[in-house]
Structures are given as C-alpha cells and as structure tokens.
Design a protein around this motif. Sequence first.
Motif, mmCIF file in Angstrom:
data_model
loop_
_atom_site.group_PDB
_atom_site.id
_atom_site.type_symbol
_atom_site.label_atom_id
_atom_site.label_comp_id
_atom_site.label_asym_id
_atom_site.label_seq_id
_atom_site.Cartn_x
_atom_site.Cartn_y
_atom_site.Cartn_z
ATOM 1 N N ALA A 1 -5.148 3.603 -1.720
ATOM 2 C CA ALA A 1 -3.828 3.262 -1.177
ATOM 3 C C ALA A 1 -3.299 1.965 -1.752
ATOM 4 O O ALA A 1 -2.078 1.744 -1.770
ATOM 5 C CB ALA A 1 -3.898 3.170 0.348
ATOM 6 N N SER A 2 -4.172 1.085 -2.239
ATOM 7 C CA SER A 2 -3.730 -0.189 -2.816
ATOM 8 C C SER A 2 -3.830 -0.195 -4.340
ATOM 9 O O SER A 2 -3.744 -1.250 -4.961
ATOM 10 C CB SER A 2 -4.563 -1.342 -2.255
ATOM 11 O OG SER A 2 -5.932 -1.174 -2.585
ATOM 12 N N LYS A 3 -4.000 0.982 -4.957
ATOM 13 C CA LYS A 3 -4.145 1.084 -6.410
ATOM 14 C C LYS A 3 -2.870 1.630 -7.053
ATOM 15 O O LYS A 3 -2.078 2.323 -6.422
ATOM 16 C CB LYS A 3 -5.310 2.021 -6.758
ATOM 17 C CG LYS A 3 -6.677 1.583 -6.236
ATOM 18 C CD LYS A 3 -7.287 0.502 -7.096
ATOM 19 C CE LYS A 3 -8.750 0.259 -6.741
ATOM 20 N NZ LYS A 3 -9.366 -0.760 -7.602
ATOM 21 N N ARG B 1 0.846 -1.191 0.000
ATOM 22 C CA ARG B 1 0.000 0.000 0.000
ATOM 23 C C ARG B 1 0.882 1.242 0.000
ATOM 24 O O ARG B 1 1.999 1.242 0.530
ATOM 25 C CB ARG B 1 -0.903 0.033 1.244
ATOM 26 C CG ARG B 1 -1.892 -1.101 1.325
ATOM 27 C CD ARG B 1 -2.649 -1.105 2.636
ATOM 28 N NE ARG B 1 -3.514 0.074 2.776
ATOM 29 C CZ ARG B 1 -4.753 0.153 2.313
ATOM 30 N NH1 ARG B 1 -5.285 -0.868 1.668
ATOM 31 N NH2 ARG B 1 -5.484 1.229 2.490
ATOM 32 N N HIS B 2 0.353 2.312 -0.618
ATOM 33 C CA HIS B 2 0.995 3.618 -0.499
ATOM 34 C C HIS B 2 0.809 4.151 0.919
ATOM 35 O O HIS B 2 -0.130 3.757 1.623
ATOM 36 C CB HIS B 2 0.384 4.618 -1.488
ATOM 37 C CG HIS B 2 0.486 4.210 -2.927
ATOM 38 N ND1 HIS B 2 1.673 4.210 -3.621
ATOM 39 C CD2 HIS B 2 -0.466 3.801 -3.811
ATOM 40 C CE1 HIS B 2 1.456 3.823 -4.872
ATOM 41 N NE2 HIS B 2 0.170 3.567 -5.009
ATOM 42 N N LEU C 1 -11.603 4.595 -9.008
ATOM 43 C CA LEU C 1 -11.899 3.286 -8.432
ATOM 44 C C LEU C 1 -11.572 2.151 -9.395
ATOM 45 O O LEU C 1 -11.384 1.007 -8.966
ATOM 46 C CB LEU C 1 -13.368 3.209 -8.023
ATOM 47 C CG LEU C 1 -13.816 4.186 -6.931
ATOM 48 C CD1 LEU C 1 -15.307 4.039 -6.652
ATOM 49 C CD2 LEU C 1 -13.006 3.975 -5.655
ATOM 50 N N ALA C 2 -11.501 2.457 -10.701
ATOM 51 C CA ALA C 2 -11.191 1.429 -11.703
ATOM 52 C C ALA C 2 -9.697 1.235 -11.907
ATOM 53 O O ALA C 2 -9.291 0.350 -12.677
ATOM 54 C CB ALA C 2 -11.854 1.797 -13.029
ATOM 55 N N LEU C 3 -8.848 2.020 -11.235
ATOM 56 C CA LEU C 3 -7.404 1.846 -11.375
ATOM 57 C C LEU C 3 -7.009 0.440 -10.926
ATOM 58 O O LEU C 3 -7.590 -0.110 -9.988
ATOM 59 C CB LEU C 3 -6.653 2.890 -10.535
ATOM 60 C CG LEU C 3 -6.724 4.338 -11.028
ATOM 61 C CD1 LEU C 3 -6.137 5.285 -9.984
ATOM 62 C CD2 LEU C 3 -5.997 4.492 -12.364
ATOM 63 N N PRO C 4 -6.023 -0.171 -11.587
ATOM 64 C CA PRO C 4 -5.639 -1.544 -11.215
ATOM 65 C C PRO C 4 -4.965 -1.614 -9.850
ATOM 66 O O PRO C 4 -4.411 -0.615 -9.364
ATOM 67 C CB PRO C 4 -4.668 -1.958 -12.330
ATOM 68 C CG PRO C 4 -4.128 -0.661 -12.843
ATOM 69 C CD PRO C 4 -5.237 0.334 -12.724
#
Length: 521
Positions: free
Chosen positions: A297-299, A265-266, A317-320
């Motif tokens: 944070a997890s994208k 995570r970031h 929200l669609a970011l991998p």
Amino acid sequence: MPRFPALQSWAPPLACALLAVVLFEWQPPRHVSAILVIAAYLGICLLVWHRHRRNTPAKAQPGTDTLLVAYASQGGHARELAERSVSQLRDAGLEVESRALNRIDATTLATQRRMLFIVSTYGEGEAPDNAAHFERRLSNMNSGLPTLEYALLALGDRQYTRFCGFGRRLDARLRQLGAQPLFDSLEVDRSDAGALRHWQHQLGHLSGRSDFVDWQPAPYRPWRLDSRQLLNPGSAGAAIFQLTLYPTDSTPPWRAGDIAEIGPRHADASVAQRLRHAGFDPAQPVEGGQTLAAVLASKRLPPASDGLNDLDIEALLALPQLPHREYSIASIPEEGRIQLLVRETRHADGQLGLGSGWLCRHAVPGDPIDLRIRSNPGFHGPEPQRPMILIGNGTGLAGLRAHLRERAATPGSRNWLLFGERNAAHDQLLHDELHGWLQSGHLQRLDLAFSRDQAEKIYVQHVLRDAADELRQWIDEGAAVYVCGSLEGMGREVQQILAGVLGAGRLQALRDEGRYRRDLY
C-alpha cells in the motif's frame, strides 16, 4: 498536405521525359537546346530542394521547449544534484538538458524561457571554477532578461561567514536583470536532506508529476489520525478538510512555517484487488508480520492493471516507496497535535490524487499516518514586536494560521490577514477563529475576498491593491510580509501588486532584510 502526392513524387522524371519529347520534335539550335536543358535541370533541383525543405522538421529554437539545468560545482555535489534533477524531470516527460555554468553564453540566457540553477559556493563566497567566467559575463550584461523564469538551489556550509555567497549573488543579479523566480531560492546547509526533498517537491510542481523517488529519504514516525472535518460543505470548489493528528509517542519540536511530509498510501481495497488479479494472496504475511497488501500500500505500483503479473514476491517487496506529499502545518507544538488543511484533488480521469485521496477519503480516524516534519527556516516568523502582514488563499491559510497562533503567545503583536476564497456562503474557512481574533484585537485588520460573489471576480491581490496606503504605512512601521498559497495566479499577482505599490527596489530590500517571505506551491 499536398493534394496529389504521387504526382509530386513523379514530377522530376516526367519533366525530363516531356523535355526530351519537345526537343526531339522541335529540334532547335544547339545553343537553345543547351539553355533549355540547363534551365530544366535547375528547375528540377529547385523542386527537389523545396520538397526536402518542406518535409524536414524545423529545428526547435533555443529556449522554446528544452528546460536547461545549469550547475556550478567545485567538488562534484552540485553536478550530481543537477543530474538527479534532470533524471526526475525526464521521467516526468520533460525535455531537459544540463550544462556547466561556464558553457552558458548571453545568447542562451536571452532565448531560454526556463532555467534551473544548482550552484555551490567555494570557500568564503567564491564561485566554483566552472562558474567564475559566467559570473563575470553576467555582471557585464547590459540587456535584461525579462522573459526568463528560473529556480535556484544554492549549496553551502553555515560554518563559513558568506554562507551560499555565490548563490545569493547569482539570485540577486538575475532579479536585477528582470528574470522572474519560479519560487524563492532554496539554500542547503551541508546537504540537508529536508531542503533537498523540498527541491524535489518543487520539481514535481514544475513537471506536474509527483511520483518521484526521494533522493535522501528520512524515516517517518507514526501519527494517529484523530479527526477529519469538512470545512466548506456545499462549495463550488473542491472539498477542504481539516485533519487533526496526534503523535504515538512524544511530540517533536517544530515552528510556525514548518512542513509536514506525509507518506501516502493506496486504498487497501484497490491494492488487494490488484494482488488477487495477479494471483497473489493479499493476506500473505511478509515483512515483520505485515500482510503483503499492507506493505504494498505504500509502494509505487506499476500503472498498468496487469503490471504485477510478471513480478515475484521479492520483486514486489523491492518496489520503491511512494513519494512524500508536503502540507503546511496549521498548529503549533504547544497544542500537542498537528493540524492540516488539505484540499481534495482529482486527476483529469476523475481519480483522486494519491496524497489527498489517502488523507481525505481512505484513511479513517484511528489509522496510523506516516509523517515527518521538515524545518522550513525560510518561512519562520519574525520577532513578536514586528508587525506582520499575512496574505494567502485556499489551503495556504494553514501556514498563516500557525503564525497567528504562535504570535498569540505574545500579547500585543500587530497582525493583518488578507485571505481569499470562492464564496462567502460556503468558503469562510475557520470563520469563528478568525473573527474571534479580530474581536480580541489579535488581528488588527482582516480583509476577506470572495471571488465568485459578484459579477467581476475579486481576488485577494485586488484587496491588497485597494489597501495600498495602509500597506505602505505598515511597511514604514517595520512590518514583514508573508505570503502562503498558490503560486500561479495569487502568488505572482501579489508580487506584482507589492512591486507596484512599494517599488521593485524597496520590495527587493524587504527580501534582503528577511521581511518578505513566501511559501507557494
């Protein structure tokens, strides 16, 4: 670079004008004029050709820059994985090309520096149709391939007697011709997602980029970070931490040699700052009641500081998901916890690595850690009665320690550990545990190499070389050799020492018997 480029570009017309003036003033015989005109024409042509040749970029020789991905596919799966591998490597900035095996000739093999082979097995050990001709060509080659480095992904089905038969033959023949494996071949049983994620992780090592998207993502389970301990305070090298994690529900099974895949995570603060800069509210509730900052944070976020400005909530929200990070498990299931040894890494600009930054700095005890376990049968231990020689450096001690803990459950096992780090004063990782095992007899021999404690650097591979007689004796008594740690330096040189002490043929026989196994990164 020409000193007078403008004069060079005007040279042909100036030469013609000068020749015309000379001929007009001199007025030589007709045949002499013709000879002079022809000579001038040829000279101008030669000048133009030379300038064109100098300004035309030289074509790259085969094998100098391009990484070749070769596939053997009967039903199309190996070809699909080859295309995915090419895409991941190209995204990392590498020059990559893919070809079917039958399109690769002896010249290509001899000139290529690095190749990846992704091959399936057809029926009971046969080569696919688009690889049968290549296998015959390879078996008839007389010249070696000493400059070729390769990696191999073999696809198969354990329901067949000759599981990955073609891939195993290909690997053995390449080694016989002197080609050097970048890492041990990977065998995939019926598209096993864990093995394919491991292949992706190795591609990340080859390209120097770990920000890939999992081809076959598997769900994580939440684990709780219980503690984090610095193991090498004052070290000249990067900090190494021991992390202890507990499952939030039942403890899943694993074996020594298996891998923990961590979902990094970031840092929360950096995500919130970027969202505010782009005009979003980090605390805005979204999926499942989580905040926007918590989800992102997890994208995989765009790299530029203003990369979020052109996105709406749906696009965010669609970011991998961020790609996983792999760590050797240093504990066994009977302990009810997973322990990891993680070295803090930094990029050239000083920024913390994503995985180690999350685990070593940003996550705090009590935080949930996304974790899934990947079986790694290629590094599972031998039967307890077989002697075991364990060789490693740095955080590679994690995988070796798990084997020693697993074997401690069976009293009487014979174990020899060779381990290397920088300085004895600061880098004696897990000192009390290792020396306790030495005193109890669980470790029959412990050899430590601290490279910076003397003028001439001494590494674990040098200690192994100096113990050649005892190494041969252990091998004669049936010992298995397990190596865990860095591929560059330690991993390659340990292989060279083993081949020199035991002989290349005997080392290959150990590999075929499953008595020489490596987990290198």
